[in-house]
Design a protein around this motif. Structure first.
Motif: not given
Length: 178
Positions: A89-94
């Motif tokens: 699971v990845d958290l990706v910036s704007p």
């Protein structure tokens, strides 16, 4: 859709006479069994995994924690997948840069995790992406969801300035004291 295609294929196989190598008609049940067997083999070899994430809130503030539960299903029946053991699971910036990734061990297609958002995180539309290695290797689409995060450091009227180890107290018209 696949059920419709399979039904049409089965109907076609039963209606068209099939000939063996010596041009003698063969019983329609033989090719149908062969077709079904091949389709089952193909289905097992090209299994489709899908990831669904259930988030605890629709939007977040900087400093919050995003809690989620992951469901990984297999095939058209959406049964819990035992095919993959690990979920990423990845958290990706704007700006599409990877901020954090979490590998999670799955048990019967289920996993849970969280992202702790820093208090200085700038506001914007972030993305949470989830996938298994099987999905990547077989070119399947990944789970991708947008999450709105309200701006970070010193949000609102709260500020604490520390100089030489002594706090600076500020009074605000709203009645807050820091």
């Amino acid at each position: 859709m696949k059920k419709i295609v399979l039904s049409l294929l089965a109907a076609w196989c039963c209606s068209v006479p099939v000939f063996s190598q010596n041009n003698n008609p063969v019983s329609p049940s033989v090719p149908l069994d062969a077709v079904v067997s091949r389709l089952q083999t193909l289905s097992a070899n090209k299994a489709v995994e899908k990831v669904y994430l259930h988030l605890n809130k629709p939007y977040y503030n900087a400093g919050d924690t995003i809690y989620f539960k992951a469901y990984v299903t297999l095939g058209e029946q959406h049964e819990p997948s035992k095919l993959s053991g690990m979920l990423h699971v990845d958290l990706v910036s704007p700006s599409d840069s990877l901020l954090q990734t979490i590998p999670l061990q799955m048990v019967n297609g289920l996993a849970a995790g969280d992202f702790s958002l820093p208090g200085i995180l700038p506001g914007g539309t972030y993305r949470i992406r989830a996938y298994t290695k099987w999905m990547i290797d077989n070119g399947q689409s990944l789970f991708d969801r947008q999450v709105n995060v309200n701006g970070g450091a010193f949000a609102g009227n709260k500020a604490l300035v520390v100089k030489a180890g002594k706090p600076n107290i500020a009074f605000f018209p709203e009645g807050e004291v820091l």
